[in-house]
Design a protein around this motif. Structure first.
Motif, PDB file in Angstrom:
ATOM      1  N   THR A 118      19.914  47.438  55.045  1.00 17.35           N
ATOM      2  CA  THR A 118      19.883  48.398  56.152  1.00 17.35           C
ATOM      3  C   THR A 118      21.288  48.618  56.699  1.00 17.35           C
ATOM      4  O   THR A 118      22.199  47.821  56.463  1.00 17.35           O
ATOM      5  CB  THR A 118      18.996  47.906  57.306  1.00 17.35           C
ATOM      6  N   HIS A 119      21.439  49.692  57.457  1.00 22.22           N
ATOM      7  CA  HIS A 119      22.713  49.951  58.128  1.00 22.22           C
ATOM      8  C   HIS A 119      23.035  48.846  59.122  1.00 22.22           C
ATOM      9  O   HIS A 119      24.192  48.410  59.229  1.00 22.22           O
ATOM     10  CB  HIS A 119      22.655  51.292  58.872  1.00 22.22           C
ATOM     11  N   ASN A 120      22.048  48.385  59.874  1.00 23.11           N
ATOM     12  CA  ASN A 120      22.304  47.371  60.895  1.00 23.11           C
ATOM     13  C   ASN A 120      22.856  46.090  60.290  1.00 23.11           C
ATOM     14  O   ASN A 120      23.730  45.440  60.876  1.00 23.11           O
ATOM     15  CB  ASN A 120      21.023  47.065  61.679  1.00 23.11           C
ATOM     16  N   ILE A 121      22.344  45.710  59.126  1.00 19.80           N
ATOM     17  CA  ILE A 121      22.850  44.509  58.453  1.00 19.80           C
ATOM     18  C   ILE A 121      24.311  44.709  58.075  1.00 19.80           C
ATOM     19  O   ILE A 121      25.155  43.826  58.289  1.00 19.80           O
ATOM     20  CB  ILE A 121      21.999  44.170  57.220  1.00 19.80           C
ATOM     21  N   ALA A 122      24.636  45.874  57.542  1.00 18.23           N
ATOM     22  CA  ALA A 122      26.024  46.160  57.172  1.00 18.23           C
ATOM     23  C   ALA A 122      26.936  46.118  58.393  1.00 18.23           C
ATOM     24  O   ALA A 122      28.033  45.538  58.351  1.00 18.23           O
ATOM     25  CB  ALA A 122      26.112  47.524  56.485  1.00 18.23           C
ATOM     26  N   TRP A 123      26.496  46.722  59.490  1.00 19.35           N
ATOM     27  CA  TRP A 123      27.322  46.740  60.701  1.00 19.35           C
ATOM     28  C   TRP A 123      27.570  45.324  61.221  1.00 19.35           C
ATOM     29  O   TRP A 123      28.677  45.008  61.648  1.00 19.35           O
ATOM     30  CB  TRP A 123      26.653  47.590  61.779  1.00 19.35           C
ATOM     31  N   GLN A 124      26.537  44.490  61.192  1.00 20.21           N
ATOM     32  CA  GLN A 124      26.718  43.114  61.657  1.00 20.21           C
ATOM     33  C   GLN A 124      27.726  42.357  60.801  1.00 20.21           C
ATOM     34  O   GLN A 124      28.533  41.580  61.325  1.00 20.21           O
ATOM     35  CB  GLN A 124      25.374  42.380  61.644  1.00 20.21           C
ATOM     36  N   VAL A 125      27.687  42.583  59.504  1.00 17.89           N
ATOM     37  CA  VAL A 125      28.616  41.892  58.611  1.00 17.89           C
ATOM     38  C   VAL A 125      30.050  42.357  58.858  1.00 17.89           C
ATOM     39  O   VAL A 125      30.976  41.546  58.988  1.00 17.89           O
ATOM     40  CB  VAL A 125      28.217  42.109  57.138  1.00 17.89           C
ATOM     41  N   TYR A 126      30.268  43.673  58.950  1.00 19.85           N
ATOM     42  CA  TYR A 126      31.626  44.194  59.102  1.00 19.85           C
ATOM     43  C   TYR A 126      32.190  43.982  60.503  1.00 19.85           C
ATOM     44  O   TYR A 126      33.412  43.828  60.657  1.00 19.85           O
ATOM     45  CB  TYR A 126      31.671  45.671  58.730  1.00 19.85           C
ATOM     46  N   ASP A 127      31.321  43.968  61.502  1.00 21.87           N
ATOM     47  CA  ASP A 127      31.792  43.793  62.877  1.00 21.87           C
ATOM     48  C   ASP A 127      31.837  42.321  63.297  1.00 21.87           C
ATOM     49  O   ASP A 127      32.315  42.015  64.393  1.00 21.87           O
ATOM     50  CB  ASP A 127      30.875  44.552  63.854  1.00 21.87           C
ATOM     51  N   GLY A 128      31.350  41.437  62.447  1.00 19.71           N
ATOM     52  CA  GLY A 128      31.270  40.021  62.776  1.00 19.71           C
ATOM     53  C   GLY A 128      32.399  39.201  62.181  1.00 19.71           C
ATOM     54  O   GLY A 128      33.463  39.716  61.811  1.00 19.71           O
ATOM     55  N   TRP A 129      32.144  37.901  62.034  1.00 25.25           N
ATOM     56  CA  TRP A 129      33.191  36.969  61.605  1.00 25.25           C
ATOM     57  C   TRP A 129      33.727  37.289  60.208  1.00 25.25           C
ATOM     58  O   TRP A 129      34.926  37.150  59.957  1.00 25.25           O
ATOM     59  CB  TRP A 129      32.677  35.532  61.651  1.00 25.25           C
ATOM     60  N   PHE A 130      32.837  37.742  59.311  1.00 28.24           N
ATOM     61  CA  PHE A 130      33.316  38.037  57.952  1.00 28.24           C
ATOM     62  C   PHE A 130      34.317  39.179  57.962  1.00 28.24           C
ATOM     63  O   PHE A 130      35.386  39.101  57.350  1.00 28.24           O
ATOM     64  CB  PHE A 130      32.154  38.371  57.020  1.00 28.24           C
ATOM     65  N   GLY A 131      33.966  40.278  58.646  1.00 29.37           N
ATOM     66  CA  GLY A 131      34.881  41.409  58.715  1.00 29.37           C
ATOM     67  C   GLY A 131      36.208  41.026  59.337  1.00 29.37           C
ATOM     68  O   GLY A 131      37.276  41.449  58.867  1.00 29.37           O
ATOM     69  N   ASP A 132      36.168  40.213  60.397  1.00 31.15           N
ATOM     70  CA  ASP A 132      37.409  39.775  61.046  1.00 31.15           C
ATOM     71  C   ASP A 132      38.285  38.973  60.081  1.00 31.15           C
ATOM     72  O   ASP A 132      39.503  39.173  60.016  1.00 31.15           O
ATOM     73  CB  ASP A 132      37.082  38.921  62.274  1.00 31.15           C
ATOM     74  N   GLU A 133      37.666  38.055  59.342  1.00 34.89           N
ATOM     75  CA  GLU A 133      38.435  37.219  58.410  1.00 34.89           C
ATOM     76  C   GLU A 133      39.018  38.038  57.268  1.00 34.89           C
ATOM     77  O   GLU A 133      40.163  37.831  56.856  1.00 34.89           O
ATOM     78  CB  GLU A 133      37.552  36.093  57.857  1.00 34.89           C
ATOM     79  N   LEU A 134      38.236  38.980  56.752  1.00 36.66           N
ATOM     80  CA  LEU A 134      38.730  39.792  55.637  1.00 36.66           C
ATOM     81  C   LEU A 134      39.870  40.695  56.092  1.00 36.66           C
ATOM     82  O   LEU A 134      40.892  40.823  55.395  1.00 36.66           O
ATOM     83  CB  LEU A 134      37.589  40.621  55.045  1.00 36.66           C
ATOM     84  N   ARG A 135      39.721  41.325  57.253  1.00 36.08           N
ATOM     85  CA  ARG A 135      40.793  42.195  57.759  1.00 36.08           C
ATOM     86  C   ARG A 135      42.072  41.392  58.031  1.00 36.08           C
ATOM     87  O   ARG A 135      43.182  41.879  57.782  1.00 36.08           O
ATOM     88  CB  ARG A 135      40.318  42.936  59.009  1.00 36.08           C
ATOM     89  N   ALA A 136      41.916  40.159  58.537  1.00 39.76           N
ATOM     90  CA  ALA A 136      43.087  39.305  58.775  1.00 39.76           C
ATOM     91  C   ALA A 136      43.781  38.957  57.466  1.00 39.76           C
ATOM     92  O   ALA A 136      45.020  38.925  57.389  1.00 39.76           O
ATOM     93  CB  ALA A 136      42.667  38.033  59.507  1.00 39.76           C
ATOM     94  N   ASP A 137      43.010  38.730  56.411  1.00 37.12           N
ATOM     95  CA  ASP A 137      43.606  38.390  55.124  1.00 37.12           C
ATOM     96  C   ASP A 137      44.280  39.604  54.484  1.00 37.12           C
ATOM     97  O   ASP A 137      45.299  39.466  53.800  1.00 37.12           O
ATOM     98  CB  ASP A 137      42.533  37.816  54.186  1.00 37.12           C
ATOM     99  N   ILE A 138      43.709  40.787  54.705  1.00 40.91           N
ATOM    100  CA  ILE A 138      44.351  42.013  54.216  1.00 40.91           C
ATOM    101  C   ILE A 138      45.742  42.145  54.840  1.00 40.91           C
ATOM    102  O   ILE A 138      46.727  42.444  54.158  1.00 40.91           O
ATOM    103  CB  ILE A 138      43.492  43.255  54.542  1.00 40.91           C
ATOM    104  N   LEU A 139      45.837  41.911  56.157  1.00 43.68           N
ATOM    105  CA  LEU A 139      47.127  41.975  56.835  1.00 43.68           C
ATOM    106  C   LEU A 139      48.084  40.933  56.268  1.00 43.68           C
ATOM    107  O   LEU A 139      49.260  41.234  55.992  1.00 43.68           O
ATOM    108  CB  LEU A 139      46.938  41.755  58.335  1.00 43.68           C
ATOM    109  N   ASP A 140      47.587  39.728  56.071  1.00 44.40           N
ATOM    110  CA  ASP A 140      48.433  38.647  55.564  1.00 44.40           C
ATOM    111  C   ASP A 140      48.959  38.939  54.162  1.00 44.40           C
ATOM    112  O   ASP A 140      50.117  38.673  53.851  1.00 44.40           O
ATOM    113  CB  ASP A 140      47.637  37.337  55.567  1.00 44.40           C
TER     114      ASP A 140
END
Length: 342
Positions: A118-140
């Protein structure tokens, strides 16, 4: 989503797009923001996001930040835009998974087929801890900052101009366009088709001239590219969830005073809400518009969709484990499981 919510989301989009600010004395920071799609705020996700972002930033900063929009690929294709952001030729762009994967391969974990229900599941994943960690690693790893992960049309469908596709067996012999994304190429191969990497700006002509038979994209994206003019069959597999990643030059961002950094972050969040709302509105309209254009639309049965999933998911994960650090696969699947349990 009820009518009141749709009304509020639409109002949010329109409001932030048409607000303007007055320039105060002092420095004015210019952000050149390039993207691939046309600047159609009611027809493309990138325009919805970009205009909502521009309106909020310029208003909230009282004109201290000026956002210049460069739509329609006028500053180059996705790869060029990413490089230009990295080199501060432009300051921002919207990148697909395929656009980023050329510089940061672990992002391909988010394209594990049939990961999201579902869309809600995707939003929770990207807006949650996983999305934060992945975006931080992209920057790094790349030096480019990703502020938010937004949506590009929602769930993917397959289209082609040869014959109806109901099962993976029907994909044999068909040539499908993919982004320049090794994961997408592998996925098409596992499903029995032939993958041909082609840039978005060249997709329509490639379908029109028969270089390829089909492609995969969310329904609103199909309409924004006018692909209904050169395709005949649609299969609603929902095998991928489409995302755009708002990439910003980190040196430019860190050169801003702290109050303006906060405004840029807030504007990205506002634009994300506006974009997701706009995409849901477009999604509702898309099937009817495709039918009116004469396309045949097929929704696989539960059993047929399971055939697609069984054909591709395990093989994709096996391939992916040779391409990226296993920790990112494990983190992504854990985040999806957590979101589903909620």
């Amino acid at each position: 989503m009820n009518k009141l919510k749709l009304f509020l989301i639409t109002g949010l989009i329109v409001g932030f797009i048409f607000i303007t600010g007055v320039v105060n004395a002092g420095d004015v920071y210019v952000m050149k923001f390039a993207f691939q799609m046309a600047n159609d705020i009611y027809g493309t996700n990138e325009a919805s996001f970009a205009n909502a972002f521009k309106g909020h930033v310029e208003s909230a900063s009282n004109g201290r930040i000026k956002v210049e929009l460069y739509p329609g690929g006028v500053m180059g294709k996705e790869r060029e835009n990413f490089v230009n952001v990295k080199n501060n030729v432009i300051q921002a762009t919207l990148s697909s998974v395929g656009g980023i994967a050329q510089f940061y391969k672990p992002i391909t974990v988010v394209d594990i087929p049939f990961a999201f229900k579902t869309h809600n599941i995707a939003w929770q994943v990207y807006d949650g801890w996983f999305g934060d960690e992945l975006r931080a690693d992209i920057l790094d790893k790349t030096g480019v900052r990703c502020l938010v992960t937004t949506e590009t049309g929602g769930f993917f469908a397959f289209t082609n101009n040869k014959h109806e596709v109901k099962t993976p067996e029907d994909m044999k012999g068909l040539k499908y366009r993919t982004m320049e994304n090794q994961g997408h190429i592998k996925m098409i191969s596992l499903l029995g088709g032939s993958a041909v990497p082609i840039a978005w700006l060249e997709l329509y002509t490639s379908l029109q001239t028969g270089v390829i038979d089909g492609q995969m994209n969310p329904l609103p994206t199909i309409l924004s590219g006018k692909l209904e003019e050169v395709q005949k069959y649609v299969t609603l597999t929902n095998h991928l969830y489409g995302t755009d990643w708002f990439m910003v030059n980190n040196d430019w961002f860190e050169s801003l005073p702290e109050d303006l950094q906060k405004i840029v972050k807030d504007a990205a969040e506002v634009a994300n809400i506006a974009d997701r709302g706009a995409q849901r509105l477009l999604d509702v309209q898309a099937i009817q518009k495709l039918k009116e254009a004469g396309l045949q639309i097929y929704t696989p049965t539960v059993e047929e969709k399971e055939m697609f999933r069984n054909k591709v998911q395990d093989g994709y994960i096996d391939w992916l484990s040779q391409e990226v650090d296993q920790q990112w696969i494990d983190k992504f699947l854990k985040a999806v499981d957590e979101a589903e349990s909620e």
